[in-house]
Each structure stands twice: as structure tokens, then as C-alpha cells.
Design an enzyme around this catalytic site. Structure first.
Site, PDB file in Angstrom:
ATOM      1  N   ASP A   8      -1.200  17.357  20.920  1.00 34.11           N
ATOM      2  CA  ASP A   8      -1.136  16.772  19.570  1.00 34.11           C
ATOM      3  C   ASP A   8      -0.290  15.496  19.490  1.00 34.11           C
ATOM      4  O   ASP A   8       0.932  15.540  19.661  1.00 34.11           O
ATOM      5  CB  ASP A   8      -0.573  17.782  18.562  1.00 34.11           C
ATOM      6  CG  ASP A   8      -1.378  19.075  18.487  1.00 34.11           C
ATOM      7  OD1 ASP A   8      -2.012  19.442  19.491  1.00 34.11           O
ATOM      8  OD2 ASP A   8      -1.358  19.717  17.426  1.00 34.11           O
ATOM      9  N   GLU A  39      -4.759  15.544  15.580  1.00 35.45           N
ATOM     10  CA  GLU A  39      -4.663  16.081  14.212  1.00 35.45           C
ATOM     11  C   GLU A  39      -3.402  15.639  13.470  1.00 35.45           C
ATOM     12  O   GLU A  39      -3.358  15.728  12.249  1.00 35.45           O
ATOM     13  CB  GLU A  39      -4.748  17.615  14.219  1.00 35.45           C
ATOM     14  CG  GLU A  39      -3.515  18.295  14.765  1.00 35.45           C
ATOM     15  CD  GLU A  39      -3.262  19.686  14.190  1.00 35.45           C
ATOM     16  OE1 GLU A  39      -4.117  20.205  13.471  1.00 35.45           O
ATOM     17  OE2 GLU A  39      -2.187  20.235  14.467  1.00 35.45           O
ATOM     18  N   ASN A  40      -2.373  15.188  14.201  1.00 35.44           N
ATOM     19  CA  ASN A  40      -1.131  14.748  13.553  1.00 35.44           C
ATOM     20  C   ASN A  40      -0.880  13.257  13.744  1.00 35.44           C
ATOM     21  O   ASN A  40       0.250  12.789  13.595  1.00 35.44           O
ATOM     22  CB  ASN A  40       0.077  15.524  14.111  1.00 35.44           C
ATOM     23  CG  ASN A  40      -0.093  17.019  14.056  1.00 35.44           C
ATOM     24  OD1 ASN A  40      -0.267  17.671  15.079  1.00 35.44           O
ATOM     25  ND2 ASN A  40      -0.061  17.571  12.856  1.00 35.44           N
ATOM     26  N   HIS A  68      -4.892  20.530  10.615  1.00 30.61           N
ATOM     27  CA  HIS A  68      -4.486  19.369   9.804  1.00 30.61           C
ATOM     28  C   HIS A  68      -5.638  18.386   9.571  1.00 30.61           C
ATOM     29  O   HIS A  68      -5.422  17.283   9.059  1.00 30.61           O
ATOM     30  CB  HIS A  68      -3.311  18.638  10.467  1.00 30.61           C
ATOM     31  CG  HIS A  68      -2.000  19.343  10.269  1.00 30.61           C
ATOM     32  ND1 HIS A  68      -1.360  19.394   9.052  1.00 30.61           N
ATOM     33  CD2 HIS A  68      -1.241  20.063  11.126  1.00 30.61           C
ATOM     34  CE1 HIS A  68      -0.242  20.101   9.173  1.00 30.61           C
ATOM     35  NE2 HIS A  68      -0.153  20.522  10.424  1.00 30.61           N
ATOM     36  N   HIS A 158      -7.302  25.496  19.318  1.00 28.97           N
ATOM     37  CA  HIS A 158      -6.191  25.199  18.421  1.00 28.97           C
ATOM     38  C   HIS A 158      -5.780  26.483  17.716  1.00 28.97           C
ATOM     39  O   HIS A 158      -6.442  26.937  16.779  1.00 28.97           O
ATOM     40  CB  HIS A 158      -6.659  24.136  17.422  1.00 28.97           C
ATOM     41  CG  HIS A 158      -5.545  23.441  16.740  1.00 28.97           C
ATOM     42  ND1 HIS A 158      -4.812  22.448  17.348  1.00 28.97           N
ATOM     43  CD2 HIS A 158      -5.017  23.595  15.509  1.00 28.97           C
ATOM     44  CE1 HIS A 158      -3.892  22.014  16.506  1.00 28.97           C
ATOM     45  NE2 HIS A 158      -3.988  22.695  15.386  1.00 28.97           N
ATOM     46  N   HIS A 183      -1.610  23.254  18.931  1.00 30.21           N
ATOM     47  CA  HIS A 183      -1.152  23.659  17.597  1.00 30.21           C
ATOM     48  C   HIS A 183       0.327  24.044  17.529  1.00 30.21           C
ATOM     49  O   HIS A 183       0.995  23.693  16.581  1.00 30.21           O
ATOM     50  CB  HIS A 183      -1.988  24.795  16.986  1.00 30.21           C
ATOM     51  CG  HIS A 183      -1.473  25.260  15.650  1.00 30.21           C
ATOM     52  ND1 HIS A 183      -1.535  24.454  14.530  1.00 30.21           N
ATOM     53  CD2 HIS A 183      -0.866  26.409  15.255  1.00 30.21           C
ATOM     54  CE1 HIS A 183      -1.002  25.115  13.503  1.00 30.21           C
ATOM     55  NE2 HIS A 183      -0.582  26.287  13.915  1.00 30.21           N
ATOM     56  N   HIS A 185       2.772  22.963  19.328  1.00 26.99           N
ATOM     57  CA  HIS A 185       3.604  21.813  19.689  1.00 26.99           C
ATOM     58  C   HIS A 185       4.685  22.169  20.705  1.00 26.99           C
ATOM     59  O   HIS A 185       5.603  21.384  20.931  1.00 26.99           O
ATOM     60  CB  HIS A 185       4.245  21.157  18.453  1.00 26.99           C
ATOM     61  CG  HIS A 185       3.265  20.430  17.582  1.00 26.99           C
ATOM     62  ND1 HIS A 185       3.635  19.400  16.751  1.00 26.99           N
ATOM     63  CD2 HIS A 185       1.937  20.592  17.404  1.00 26.99           C
ATOM     64  CE1 HIS A 185       2.577  18.957  16.097  1.00 26.99           C
ATOM     65  NE2 HIS A 185       1.529  19.665  16.465  1.00 26.99           N
TER      66      HIS A 185
HETATM   67 FE   LIG Z   1      -0.473  19.793  15.594  1.00 19.89          FE
HETATM   68 FE   LIG Z   2      -2.319  22.471  14.108  1.00 23.78          FE
END
Ligand SMILES: [Fe+2]
Ligand SMILES: [Fe+2]
Length: 268
Positions: A8, A39-40, A68, A158, A183, A185
Site C-alpha cells: 500500500d 488504495e492509500n 479505501h 486485501h 491492508h 500495513h
Molecule cells: Fe491500505
Molecule cells: Fe485497506
């Protein structure tokens, strides 16, 4: 062939780290293909055509996503028009976008002649996550379909729970080249190759500022846990690291040969 998966990408520090470090990683590992979870990438929440464009320009071939997905409304444009952008497969039928794709690697560094097809699949877990369709049932059908085109299949799962991630990967062992989780992290240290030839890592980690709580400023997150009151979680700045994994795949069989975790610090 060798592919790199990047965990991510969080905000501008994450995008800059990809820009800075990808050329060195290409050199070091003789990469043929690069996949990243984005996604981030927009201010820590969601993705826009602009941040996706930056990531593609840095040398990423395919961008995956997760829960996200909807945080930035501009994502609709990506879902409608960008074939290199994937959303989790297990949204209800009729949701804009696609959960998988088959992509051509034009000039592989390996000995294989001609272009190679690589499939990428993105799915999302359901344990401690928003409810979606059953990823196990949908993924096994999708993999069957993808295998008619190529045996080289990379899966970004994820999900939050390690049990769901391991079960999902075990379920697909021998049918896909790799399952790497995203997901949480937090990069896990359980990289391995299952008996059927599927490479596995519970979580790739995240690419962004690690002097943080999962990429966000530390103090507001502590306050949130202390008081329960909502806080603004700004993207942190310090100690930027690119997290991911390099996977080597036998092109003929689609089976993984090696998996290596990556944690590379940015200098800027
Ligand atoms: Fe994430
Ligand atoms: Fe996520």
C-alpha cells in the site's frame, strides 16, 4: 520471470518513494513486471487519476486497491476507463471496474521468447472488513478463467485476518503463482512457497512514512484511542520505506521459485 509487488502506497511520501526507488529495484532484481497497491495513494485515503498516473509513470504496470477504494470520488473515472487499475473482485455483480486483468510483458529479461502474459487478481477479505461477496468462491472461478490465458497469476488479497489470508492462499495453492496480502500495513515475516508452488506472504507492508501509526501522524491516533473522539489523521512524513516482495516465477509452469521480502529506505 521476476515481478515486484509493492505494499500500500501511502500519500505523497509513498508516491515519491516509488519514484525514487523503483529504478534501483529494477536494476538490482532484473524485474519484468511491477504491481502496486494504491488504495492509500491520495492523501492516505483512496486514489485519483492523478495519483494513479504518477504511480504508472514511476514504472508500475498494474495498480490494485482495497477497502479505501471509494474514498476519492474521482476513482470513478479510473474504474470506468483504466484497464490497469483493479478493484476487489468480490464487489456485487454490476459494480464499475474489474477485479482482474491479463497484461502483456513485451520484453521479458528472462530467456523466454516473445511477450509473456501475466494475470493479476485483486480480492478482499470479509473478516473484520466491510461485507462483500465470498472471495473464495469468486476467486476460484476467476482463476479457472484466467488460467485459460496464462498460468502466471498474481493475487493481491486485501484482508485483515491472517487466518483468512492463509486459508485463501492454501485454497488457491497450485492454481496461482503467488498470493500476497495487503491492508494491515505491517509486513509479516512468513514468506514461503506452498507445496503446490504458490508463493505466499501474509502482508507486504506499506510504502510511506514509518515514523507513524500505519502511515499516519502518531499523536492523533493515540488521542483517538484515549478519548474515542474522531481526529484528523494526517499522513506522516519521516522514515519513508518501500515495502513489498519480489517473486520469481517459472514461466512454463506458473509456479513460484523464490519469494523475497523487500524493505528499502528512501533517501529523500
Ligand atoms: Fe491500505
Ligand atoms: Fe485497506
Amino acid at each position: 520471470m521476476k515481478l515486484l509487488f509493492i505494499g500500500d502506497i501511502v500519500g505523497r511520501p509513498g508516491r515519491n518513494a516509488v519514484k525514487e526507488l523503483l529504478p534501483e529495484l529494477h536494476e538490482q532484481h532484473a524485474l519484468d513486471f511491477v504491481i502496486a497497491n494504491g488504495e492509500n495513494s491520495a492523501g492516505g485515503s483512496g486514489i485519483t487519476p492523478k495519483t494513479a498516473g504518477e504511480i504508472f509513470s514511476a514504472g508500475v504496470d498494474v495498480i490494485t486497491s482495497g477497502d479505501h477504494l471509494w474514498d476519492q470520488k474521482e476513482v470513478m473515472e479510473l474504474l470506468a476507463n483504466e484497464k490497469r487499475f483493479l478493484r476487489p473482485l468480490n464487489y456485487p455483480a454490476g459494480t464499475l471496474g474489474q477485479g482482474s486483468g491479463v497484461f502483456e510483458v513485451q520484453s521479458p529479461k528472462s530467456k523466454a521468447q516473445g511477450p509473456i502474459s501475466v494475470a493479476v487478481l485483486n480480492a478482499q477479505g470479509r473478516t473484520f472488513m466491510p461485507p462483500l461477496e465470498n472471495p473464495f468462491l469468486l476467486a476460484v472461478e476467476e482463476v479457472k478463467r484466467l488460467r485459460e490465458q496464462t498460468k502466471i497469476i498474481f493475487v493481491d488479497f486485501h484482508a485483515e485476518a491472517t487466518s483468512e489470508k492463509i486459508a485463501f492462499a492454501r485454497f488457491l495453492d497450485g492454481q496461482v503463482s503467488a498470493v500476497v496480502g495487503t491492508h494491515t500495513h505491517v509486513q509479516t515475516a512468513d514468506e514461503q512457497i506452498f507445496p503446490g508452488g504458490t508463493a505466499y506472504l501474509s502482508d507486504a507492508g506499506f510504502t510511506g512514512p514509518h515514523e507513524s501509526v500505519l502511515g499516519r501522524e502518531i499523536e492523533p491516533v493515540i488521542q483517538r484511542f484515549l478519548t474515542g473522539m474522531p481526529q484528523r489523521f494526517e499522513v506522516a512524513k519521516e522514515r519513508v520505506i518501500l515495502h513489498g516482495a519480489v517473486i520469481e516465477i517459472n514461466e512454463a509452469s506458473g509456479k513460484a521459485l523464490t519469494i523475497q521480502r523487500i524493505a528499502k529506505a528512501a533517501t529523500e
